[in-house]
Write a protein that holds these residues in place. Structure first.
Motif, mmCIF file in Angstrom:
data_model
loop_
_atom_site.group_PDB
_atom_site.id
_atom_site.type_symbol
_atom_site.label_atom_id
_atom_site.label_comp_id
_atom_site.label_asym_id
_atom_site.label_seq_id
_atom_site.Cartn_x
_atom_site.Cartn_y
_atom_site.Cartn_z
ATOM 1 N N PRO A 66 39.205 31.456 22.010
ATOM 2 C CA PRO A 66 38.742 32.764 21.521
ATOM 3 C C PRO A 66 39.842 33.592 20.852
ATOM 4 C CG PRO A 66 38.002 32.387 23.771
ATOM 5 C CD PRO A 66 38.931 31.267 23.425
ATOM 6 N N ALA A 67 41.060 33.502 21.347
ATOM 7 C CA ALA A 67 42.150 34.274 20.748
ATOM 8 C C ALA A 67 42.445 33.772 19.332
ATOM 9 C CB ALA A 67 43.403 34.186 21.608
ATOM 10 N N ASP A 68 42.454 32.452 19.168
ATOM 11 C CA ASP A 68 42.682 31.882 17.835
ATOM 12 C C ASP A 68 41.531 32.237 16.900
ATOM 13 O OD1 ASP A 68 45.064 30.778 18.630
ATOM 14 O OD2 ASP A 68 44.244 28.763 18.974
ATOM 15 N N ARG A 69 40.311 32.194 17.403
ATOM 16 C CA ARG A 69 39.141 32.533 16.600
ATOM 17 C C ARG A 69 39.204 33.995 16.163
ATOM 18 N NH1 ARG A 69 34.476 32.178 19.928
ATOM 19 N NH2 ARG A 69 35.532 30.294 20.613
ATOM 20 N N ALA A 70 39.611 34.875 17.072
ATOM 21 C CA ALA A 70 39.735 36.299 16.743
ATOM 22 C C ALA A 70 40.807 36.516 15.671
ATOM 23 C CB ALA A 70 40.071 37.096 17.998
ATOM 24 N N THR A 71 41.890 35.775 15.765
ATOM 25 C CA THR A 71 42.954 35.880 14.757
ATOM 26 C C THR A 71 42.436 35.457 13.388
ATOM 27 O OG1 THR A 71 44.670 35.487 16.411
ATOM 28 C CG2 THR A 71 45.260 35.070 14.111
ATOM 29 N N ILE A 72 41.715 34.350 13.337
ATOM 30 C CA ILE A 72 41.166 33.858 12.069
ATOM 31 C C ILE A 72 40.171 34.868 11.498
ATOM 32 C CG2 ILE A 72 39.678 32.089 11.046
ATOM 33 C CD1 ILE A 72 41.088 30.077 12.963
ATOM 34 N N GLU A 73 39.314 35.425 12.351
ATOM 35 C CA GLU A 73 38.337 36.417 11.885
ATOM 36 C C GLU A 73 39.031 37.670 11.358
ATOM 37 O OE1 GLU A 73 35.509 37.054 15.026
ATOM 38 O OE2 GLU A 73 34.796 34.977 14.923
ATOM 39 N N GLU A 74 40.104 38.088 12.013
ATOM 40 C CA GLU A 74 40.850 39.258 11.548
ATOM 41 C C GLU A 74 41.523 38.974 10.209
ATOM 42 O OE1 GLU A 74 42.023 43.021 11.227
ATOM 43 O OE2 GLU A 74 40.684 42.271 12.773
ATOM 44 N N GLU A 75 42.065 37.778 10.042
ATOM 45 C CA GLU A 75 42.670 37.395 8.766
ATOM 46 C C GLU A 75 41.631 37.401 7.652
ATOM 47 O OE1 GLU A 75 44.473 33.635 9.630
ATOM 48 O OE2 GLU A 75 46.237 34.548 10.558
ATOM 49 N N LEU A 80 39.168 40.040 2.947
ATOM 50 C CA LEU A 80 38.002 40.639 2.291
ATOM 51 C C LEU A 80 38.279 42.094 1.881
ATOM 52 C CD1 LEU A 80 35.095 39.172 4.429
ATOM 53 C CD2 LEU A 80 35.613 38.668 2.029
ATOM 54 N N ARG A 81 38.993 42.831 2.719
ATOM 55 C CA ARG A 81 39.346 44.212 2.352
ATOM 56 C C ARG A 81 40.267 44.230 1.131
ATOM 57 N NH1 ARG A 81 39.672 44.812 7.994
ATOM 58 N NH2 ARG A 81 41.944 44.755 7.968
ATOM 59 N N THR A 82 41.214 43.301 1.109
ATOM 60 C CA THR A 82 42.124 43.196 -0.033
ATOM 61 C C THR A 82 41.342 42.873 -1.299
ATOM 62 O OG1 THR A 82 43.918 42.481 1.403
ATOM 63 C CG2 THR A 82 44.142 41.985 -0.942
ATOM 64 N N ARG A 83 40.424 41.936 -1.212
ATOM 65 C CA ARG A 83 39.614 41.560 -2.382
ATOM 66 C C ARG A 83 38.722 42.707 -2.829
ATOM 67 N NH1 ARG A 83 43.153 39.530 -2.675
ATOM 68 N NH2 ARG A 83 43.700 37.595 -1.714
ATOM 69 N N ASP A 84 38.248 43.523 -1.889
ATOM 70 C CA ASP A 84 37.422 44.668 -2.261
ATOM 71 C C ASP A 84 38.248 45.663 -3.075
ATOM 72 O OD1 ASP A 84 34.902 46.117 -2.167
ATOM 73 O OD2 ASP A 84 35.965 47.542 -0.868
ATOM 74 N N ARG A 85 39.496 45.890 -2.648
ATOM 75 C CA ARG A 85 40.389 46.770 -3.422
ATOM 76 C C ARG A 85 40.651 46.166 -4.798
ATOM 77 N NH1 ARG A 85 43.050 47.276 1.470
ATOM 78 N NH2 ARG A 85 44.719 45.890 0.865
#
Length: 145
Positions: A66-75, A80-85
């Motif tokens: 779960p910790a690795d999955r959370a890291t991947i989801e945060e990345e 996606l935020r960067t691409r939106d900008r």
């Protein structure tokens, strides 16, 4: 350097050569070509980044931890935020290219005064002079516009 559609190559000026031009040459054809080339390069970089993001997000990874999955989801969320900008910047880049084509690039949309080469080198998508931008920011701070 840039290549014209007829196959000939034209050498664009350096930033220093651009800044050395007299004020009476402001937004001449050489300067407009310089900024159009810079904006097209930026446009291609943004589009390439968007394509890379799409490929990265398509690669579904099953991670049991779960910790690795959370890291991947945060990345992914950060990407996606960067691409939106960048999507918003892409729109401004394309609008700036249209302004070059219409002969309105480099002039403050509020005052009609020159935006200035230094400001355009720092922010090629600027549509306001520094003074007009500062006034707008003060109004936004005061009135929350």
């Amino acid at each position: 350097m840039t290549t014209k559609s007829n196959g000939s190559t034209t050498q664009l000026p350096t930033e220093q050569e651009l800044l050395a031009m007299p004020e009476s040459d402001y937004m001449n054809s050489v300067q407009l070509e310089f900024f159009k080339d810079r904006l097209r390069t930026l446009e291609l970089e943004i589009l390439a980044n968007a394509g890379a993001t799409t490929e990265n997000l398509r690669e579904t990874q099953f991670v049991p931890d779960p910790a690795d999955r959370a890291t991947i989801e945060e990345e992914h969320a950060l990407e996606l935020r960067t691409r939106d900008r960048e999507r918003k910047l892409l729109k401004k880049v394309q609008q700036s290219i249209a302004l070059i084509d219409s002969g309105e690039y480099g002039w403050c949309e509020e005052t009609g005064e020159p935006i200035g080469l230094l400001r355009l080198l720092a922010r090629p998508t600027a549509t306001l002079s520094l003074e007009a931008q500062e006034r707008r920011e003060k109004r936004q701070k005061m009135f929350g516009d």
